[in-house]
Structure formats: C-alpha cells, structure tokens
Design an enzyme around this catalytic site. Sequence first.
Site, PDB file in Angstrom:
ATOM      1  N   GLU A  48     -51.421   2.732 -68.318  1.00  7.66           N
ATOM      2  CA  GLU A  48     -50.178   2.772 -67.421  1.00  7.66           C
ATOM      3  C   GLU A  48     -50.437   1.930 -66.172  1.00  7.66           C
ATOM      4  O   GLU A  48     -51.304   1.532 -65.695  1.00  7.66           O
ATOM      5  CB  GLU A  48     -50.086   4.158 -66.929  1.00  7.66           C
ATOM      6  CG  GLU A  48     -48.760   4.582 -65.902  1.00  7.66           C
ATOM      7  CD  GLU A  48     -48.471   5.996 -65.627  1.00  7.66           C
ATOM      8  OE1 GLU A  48     -49.312   6.829 -66.060  1.00  7.66           O
ATOM      9  OE2 GLU A  48     -47.346   6.218 -65.399  1.00  7.66           O
ATOM     10  N   ASN A 195     -40.548   9.882 -70.798  1.00  6.33           N
ATOM     11  CA  ASN A 195     -41.889  10.563 -70.652  1.00  6.33           C
ATOM     12  C   ASN A 195     -41.919  11.982 -69.797  1.00  6.33           C
ATOM     13  O   ASN A 195     -41.110  11.877 -68.530  1.00  6.33           O
ATOM     14  CB  ASN A 195     -43.046   9.694 -69.829  1.00  6.33           C
ATOM     15  CG  ASN A 195     -44.175  10.363 -69.585  1.00  6.33           C
ATOM     16  OD1 ASN A 195     -45.120  10.825 -70.122  1.00  6.33           O
ATOM     17  ND2 ASN A 195     -44.187  10.505 -68.177  1.00  6.33           N
ATOM     18  N   GLU A 196     -42.335  12.726 -70.177  1.00  3.72           N
ATOM     19  CA  GLU A 196     -42.211  14.054 -69.359  1.00  3.72           C
ATOM     20  C   GLU A 196     -40.951  14.306 -68.562  1.00  3.72           C
ATOM     21  O   GLU A 196     -40.751  14.508 -67.475  1.00  3.72           O
ATOM     22  CB  GLU A 196     -43.319  14.230 -68.135  1.00  3.72           C
ATOM     23  CG  GLU A 196     -44.716  14.418 -69.010  1.00  3.72           C
ATOM     24  CD  GLU A 196     -45.974  14.554 -68.072  1.00  3.72           C
ATOM     25  OE1 GLU A 196     -45.842  14.496 -66.685  1.00  3.72           O
ATOM     26  OE2 GLU A 196     -47.059  14.812 -68.463  1.00  3.72           O
ATOM     27  N   TYR A 262     -53.760  18.268 -69.768  1.00  5.27           N
ATOM     28  CA  TYR A 262     -55.005  18.021 -69.072  1.00  5.27           C
ATOM     29  C   TYR A 262     -55.715  19.278 -68.545  1.00  5.27           C
ATOM     30  O   TYR A 262     -55.254  20.414 -68.230  1.00  5.27           O
ATOM     31  CB  TYR A 262     -54.499  17.479 -67.707  1.00  5.27           C
ATOM     32  CG  TYR A 262     -53.812  16.097 -67.841  1.00  5.27           C
ATOM     33  CD1 TYR A 262     -54.605  14.789 -67.930  1.00  5.27           C
ATOM     34  CD2 TYR A 262     -52.520  15.851 -67.965  1.00  5.27           C
ATOM     35  CE1 TYR A 262     -54.089  13.574 -68.199  1.00  5.27           C
ATOM     36  CE2 TYR A 262     -51.823  14.552 -67.914  1.00  5.27           C
ATOM     37  CZ  TYR A 262     -52.537  13.292 -68.123  1.00  5.27           C
ATOM     38  OH  TYR A 262     -52.178  12.326 -68.189  1.00  5.27           O
ATOM     39  N   GLU A 318     -50.840  12.351 -74.170  1.00  7.40           N
ATOM     40  CA  GLU A 318     -51.708  12.207 -72.704  1.00  7.40           C
ATOM     41  C   GLU A 318     -52.678  13.423 -72.808  1.00  7.40           C
ATOM     42  O   GLU A 318     -52.158  14.467 -73.066  1.00  7.40           O
ATOM     43  CB  GLU A 318     -50.811  12.509 -71.566  1.00  7.40           C
ATOM     44  CG  GLU A 318     -50.090  10.958 -71.236  1.00  7.40           C
ATOM     45  CD  GLU A 318     -49.268  11.198 -69.926  1.00  7.40           C
ATOM     46  OE1 GLU A 318     -49.801  11.924 -68.904  1.00  7.40           O
ATOM     47  OE2 GLU A 318     -48.241  10.515 -69.790  1.00  7.40           O
ATOM     48  N   GLN A 367     -56.923   7.913 -68.856  1.00  7.02           N
ATOM     49  CA  GLN A 367     -56.306   6.706 -69.411  1.00  7.02           C
ATOM     50  C   GLN A 367     -57.503   5.676 -69.762  1.00  7.02           C
ATOM     51  O   GLN A 367     -58.756   5.752 -69.415  1.00  7.02           O
ATOM     52  CB  GLN A 367     -55.707   6.230 -68.462  1.00  7.02           C
ATOM     53  CG  GLN A 367     -54.361   7.209 -67.974  1.00  7.02           C
ATOM     54  CD  GLN A 367     -53.148   6.512 -67.312  1.00  7.02           C
ATOM     55  OE1 GLN A 367     -53.238   5.113 -66.806  1.00  7.02           O
ATOM     56  NE2 GLN A 367     -52.056   7.158 -66.749  1.00  7.02           N
TER      57      GLN A 367
HETATM   58  O1  AHR Z   1     -51.588  10.496 -66.514  1.00  5.22           O
HETATM   59  C1  AHR Z   1     -51.217  10.287 -65.275  1.00  5.22           C
HETATM   60  C2  AHR Z   1     -49.674  10.978 -65.268  1.00  5.22           C
HETATM   61  O2  AHR Z   1     -49.860  12.406 -65.613  1.00  5.22           O
HETATM   62  C3  AHR Z   1     -48.971  10.376 -66.324  1.00  5.22           C
HETATM   63  O3  AHR Z   1     -48.139   9.234 -65.492  1.00  5.22           O
HETATM   64  C4  AHR Z   1     -47.724  11.334 -66.480  1.00  5.22           C
HETATM   65  O4  AHR Z   1     -47.105  11.176 -67.621  1.00  5.22           O
HETATM   66  C5  AHR Z   1     -48.657  12.621 -66.120  1.00  5.22           C
HETATM   67  O5  AHR Z   1     -48.111  13.701 -65.466  1.00  5.22           O
END
Ligand code: AHR
Length: 515
Positions: A48, A195-196, A262, A318, A367
């Site tokens: 990103e 995205n999201e 995450y 992600e 990432q």
């Molecule tokens: O990876 C960092 C961020 O986490 C990304 O930009 C977003 O899609 C997610 O919330």
Amino acid sequence: MRFGKFVFFGLLFSCIGVTAATHPNRIIIDTDLGKEKISKEIYGHFAEHLGNCIYGGLWVGEDSPIANTRGIRNDVIAALREIAAPVVRWPGGCFADTYHWKDGIGPRAQRPAIINSTWGGVTEDNSFGTHEFLDFCELIGAEPYLCVNVGSGTVQEAADWVEYVNSDVRSPMTELRQKNGREKPWRVKYWAVGNESWGCGGNMTPEYYADLFKRFATYLRAGNLCRIASGGIDTDYHWTEVLLQKTQKVQHLIQGYSFHYYTVCHGWDRKGSATRFDENDWFHTMKNTLVMEQRLQRHIALMDEYDPENRIGLMADEWGNWFDVEPGTNPAFLYQQNTLRDAVTAALYLNIFNNHARRVKMGNIAQTINVLQAMLLTRGDQLVKTPTFYVFKMYKVHQDQTLLPAHVLCEAYTHDGKTLPGISASASKDSTGRIHLSLCNLNPGQQREIEVELRGLNGVNKIRGEIITAPAMNACNDFGQAEKVSIEPFHGFKKRKNSVNLSLPGKSVVTLCIE
Ligand code: AHR
C-alpha cells in the site's frame, strides 16, 4: 469424533489437550485422499502507499544510488522472487479509496503531487503508479491485484482503468496507454471493488455497498476478470449474508469475496510492542491468531449456503500481526519489527488457509515492506529479511499442490490456566508424489514428541527437514547484524515404515519433505 482414547475437536487442523496417552501428539495424514489444490495465491502480498512500503521500500527511482531496475530495488526483486511471491495487491488498503489512477500515469515530472490523507498527511508525488506497479509485478513474476476506488471515485474512472490496463482494442484509453509507453495490455485478472467499504472505504451499509458493487462490477469489462467484493469487518456475518444474497441473481459479476483479519495482542487499544513482550503476550498473540479459524468457518458456512457450487473464492486479502509502531517512528507509518513470534503466527495463518483450500483462494499478508508484519525491512541501501519472510520461503512448497487431510491430536499449550491447541499442521502432495508436512509448536517452552502416521503410503523412503526457531521468543533480524532467525536443517525425526516420529522444539516451525 473419537479416536482411541483421544477426542478430536473438529476435523483436519484443530486439536485440543489430552490428558493421558502413549502418543499424546499424533498426526494422521491421508496421503491418498487429497482433493483440493492449495491455490498459490494464498501466499500473496499486499503493498500500500503507506509509510515506507512503496517509497524507499520498493521504489527508489531510476536515479537512486541504490541498485535498481527502472526505479525498483534490485534486492527487493531478488527477495520476492526467492519466496515465489505469486500475487501482490495494490494500491491499498484505505489508500485505494482516495486514489485516482490517472494521477499516476504519464511523464513523472508532470504527475500531480497530492496529500496522502489516509496515512500521515504526507505528500504523495505519484511517481509510483500503474506502469511502475505492473512493471514490478512482471519483474518479480507475480500476478497484479488492483483495487478500484469506490469510496471517492466513479464507475467511469474504474471502467477506464480496466480498459487502460487490459484492452487491446483501439480506444482513448488504450491509445493513452500506448502513448505512455506500453503497447500491449497487461491483462490483469484480479480487481477489488473498493476496500473495507464498511469503514475507510466509505462507511457504507452492506445493502448500499451491495448495490454499488453490482453497479461497478457491471462496467469492469475488459478481459476475463476476477471481481472481488469488499467484505465487512471481521465479525460482520450480516454483511457477508446481505452481499451474497443481493448478488444471487448476478453471480457472473462476483468471483471473489474479501475478508480481513488482524491479530492484535490484547485488543486494539493494547496492541503491545512487536519486540518487547513476555509469555503472556505470546500466548494472547497465538490465541488471537487462532480466532481466524472460527471467523473463516462462519463466513465459509454462509458462502456454502449461498454459493453451494463453490464458485466464489474467499480472498483473505489483508491479514497479519498489528503491534505498536517502533518507538520514535511516525505512528501513521505502521513500522514494526518482526520476531520469531511473527514467524509462528504466520505459519498458523498459512496452515489455516491451506486447510481451507476449498474456499480460500487468496491471502495477502499486510504488508510487503516496512509496514506491519513485513517480509522485508529497508534502511537506505540495507535490507533485512524478517522471520516471516523465512516462513513464506519454507512454505512455498505448498503453492498449487494438493492439500492432504491432516488430523491433529495434541497436548494443549497451557498458560495461566488457559489452553490452546499446542500444535498446528498442514500437508500437501506435489506432482511427483512428495509429501510436505508443515508444523508449528505454539508452546514456547516445551518440546513435543509427535507421531505422524502416513495412511495410504507404501513405505517411507527419504525425509528431509527444515526448521525456523531461535533461543529467544523475541529473536529478530536487524540492520547490520547477523541473522538470528532463518531456515536451518532439521534432523529431529526418525523414519518408520509408514510413519515418522519427530521431536518438535518449542516455538518452532518445521517442514518435512517425505518421499
Ligand atoms: O493494512 C493497513 C490498513 O488496514 C489498510 O489500509 C486497511 O484496509 C486496513 O484497515
């Protein structure tokens, strides 16, 4: 499901503590019952416009003293080839819903400088754009995965991007591409529609997004596309259901469904340090990683209901560990170190994805460079390969191979009265019949003796092993120092007729190649 004295909690990969046993840790692999291919895209990446992922990490520009190919770091190209990176998602993330792709084409000196309002309010000079990203993908041999701007963009802008990148029919977009130096289309297959969209991508409701998805997807036309819809926040099963339900009548428009998860150590407000942690933090990081298994099971159950033919891939585009930034670094740049703990959780995630290969068709760790759970860290002309990098290198043997059912029965990892399954595993068979079994021992302090039964195999001929471990839980690789975590040969196994006995050290990741 019962097996002798022990109890399986779920098939394949989950296991639970047992109390008494001759072989308390047992893995049964059905070597002749493999059906699903482990899509190589499960081993994908995400880059990103955030902090120093692109600028400094991947892109240094053609005039840089750092060795580069058309502006892209040579050491990064070589490292990503070493792990056979199969796909890279770009330009975000949250950045994607602010990105206007036409800002990033044409002569670099004429590209507008804008503000990266998502990540730190820094200047984005657009020197890395569509041509540079697609050149990078060609250099590392990966499929590109582009995310179109739904939050602040238009359908026309997105449709133009697909045409610019994929069409070979004469049109204003294809002529513009040719004027910018690229004669032939790249033919990009993977396209995310926002995205999201529940959050940074526009704060939408699932009902509103589902309609918008259909509108955008209708006009993304050039080529045989895999259009990927944004998923909801990780526990939002309602979002998944609404999206799948509202696209029932237009299934030709949706080929993928995105899912993000995450690991945070104790919660979003207590993420903790990436390098300074104790066993309690270690335990909770493992625990919160294993939550991915439950999340996937529930989303997959919904997908099975609305898409029984298994047409739509679940794209975990992600995932990874999110800790506090390294002290003294820009909080908006999400720069964190990477330790043996990251290696073990990466192996846990990859085992989970492998074992769900029927539905999970892509994964993109967050990432690639200098951001969150990175493969690579850079400082000037120096490059560090992280413990996570080495897990990707070790696990590349599973890419595009046949998943083998692996039933795991194991002792618990107990900490402070709480328990987790102590071992995680996944296995595959390659086209020459070799079996690769990957395992990790979540317990940082205890070696585990394991019996691996290889059902359906006519004798074991040869075994080779590799291990990632270190004396300290927080061992990491750093600039100007010898590597503390990498892949070493592993000899802690004994071959039997149709089985293998192995001693799996605490806090380790091992892969055996069984012939
Ligand atoms: O990876 C960092 C961020 O986490 C990304 O930009 C977003 O899609 C997610 O919330």
